[in-house]
Design a protein around this motif. Structure first.
Motif, short mmCIF file in Angstrom:
data_model
loop_
_atom_site.label_atom_id
_atom_site.label_comp_id
_atom_site.label_asym_id
_atom_site.label_seq_id
_atom_site.Cartn_x
_atom_site.Cartn_y
_atom_site.Cartn_z
N SER A 1 19.14 -3.55 -24.28
CA SER A 1 19.64 -3.57 -25.67
C SER A 1 20.83 -2.63 -25.84
O SER A 1 21.76 -2.93 -26.58
CB SER A 1 18.52 -3.18 -26.64
OG SER A 1 17.49 -4.15 -26.62
N LEU B 1 20.22 -4.26 -34.09
CA LEU B 1 19.99 -4.04 -32.66
C LEU B 1 19.59 -2.59 -32.39
O LEU B 1 18.71 -2.33 -31.56
CB LEU B 1 21.26 -4.38 -31.86
CG LEU B 1 21.56 -5.86 -31.64
CD1 LEU B 1 22.90 -6.03 -30.93
CD2 LEU B 1 20.46 -6.53 -30.84
N LYS C 1 16.12 -11.11 -32.57
CA LYS C 1 17.26 -11.21 -31.64
C LYS C 1 17.73 -12.66 -31.45
O LYS C 1 18.91 -12.90 -31.23
CB LYS C 1 16.89 -10.59 -30.29
CG LYS C 1 16.78 -9.07 -30.36
CD LYS C 1 16.29 -8.47 -29.06
CE LYS C 1 16.09 -6.98 -29.19
NZ LYS C 1 15.54 -6.37 -27.95
N ILE D 1 22.77 -11.01 -26.21
CA ILE D 1 21.69 -10.86 -27.21
C ILE D 1 20.62 -11.92 -27.01
O ILE D 1 19.42 -11.64 -27.10
CB ILE D 1 22.26 -10.94 -28.65
CG1 ILE D 1 23.20 -9.76 -28.91
CG2 ILE D 1 21.13 -10.94 -29.67
CD1 ILE D 1 23.87 -9.79 -30.27
#
Length: 209
Positions: A161, A121, A27, A39
């Motif tokens: 997320s 992701l 990330k 992020i």
């Protein structure tokens, strides 16, 4: 039996450290590439998870110390202190991320998302979902407040997320940047988790049933 419990807690915590370090690394790279505050905040949160898992290991080791003259009932309650430290770390992380997000709202930066970033992701969400469920389940099975706290925080990571992915999709389809707002939303959930962990730990220290 007790030694086996401690060993299981430590092994689960080590698994959490490794998994979160890998997720954080991925990330951070994506956050730098895209310039996304959300992020990057998510990555910092994974690093926090690694540190809380390490604290769990230290606390579990200390709790294994045998009773002595000054502590005839042993050191088992060190695990409560471990959970409290985790709660404080989570609160501080949420507060700092909230400040960064508020700054980003007033001074927005350019973000650059791609489908590759979204796919990565999405994979991290799947990994974290299984990890969160496993850690919390084992925490309840082993009656470990620290593991339960880590599991709850990991569940919030999944939501974090998802919010990040939604933020990216909104930008890709509308060119409307809600990245900093997403970061602020994330920080609120982190703060909520920190308060819940502290409340639960304090109740145990006070001697709830």
């Amino acid at each position: 039996m007790k030694g086996n419990r401690e060993k299981q807690i430590i092994n689960i915590s080590i698994l959490g450290i490794i998994a979160n370090l890998i997720l954080a690394g991925v990330k951070i790279i994506i956050g730098v590439m895209s310039g996304s505050i959300a992020i990057t905040s998510d990555a910092v949160n994974n690093l926090t998870d690694s540190s809380t898992a390490l604290i769990t290991i230290i606390g579990t080791k200390l709790a294994q110390k045998k009773p002595d003259k000054n502590h005839p009932f042993g050191f088992g309650r060190v695990e409560y202190l471990t959970s409290m430290i985790i709660g404080i770390i989570v609160l501080v992380t949420g507060f700092e991320m909230g400040l960064s997000s508020i700054k980003g709202i007033f001074n927005p930066s350019v973000v650059d998302y791609s489908w590759v970033i979204l796919i990565v992701l999405f994979i991290t969400v799947i990994v974290k979902t299984f990890l969160a469920a496993y850690i919390e389940k084992q925490g309840r099975k082993l009656n470990s407040g620290a593991l339960i706290a880590s599991g709850k925080e990991a569940k919030n990571d999944v939501l974090i997320s998802v919010v990040t992915i939604i933020s990216a999709l909104v930008y890709m389809f509308t060119k409307l940047s809600i990245d900093s707002y997403a970061g602020l939303f994330i920080s609120i959930f982190i703060l909520k988790t920190g308060f819940e962990v502290l409340k639960d730990t304090i109740n145990k220290i006070l001697g709830e049933k």
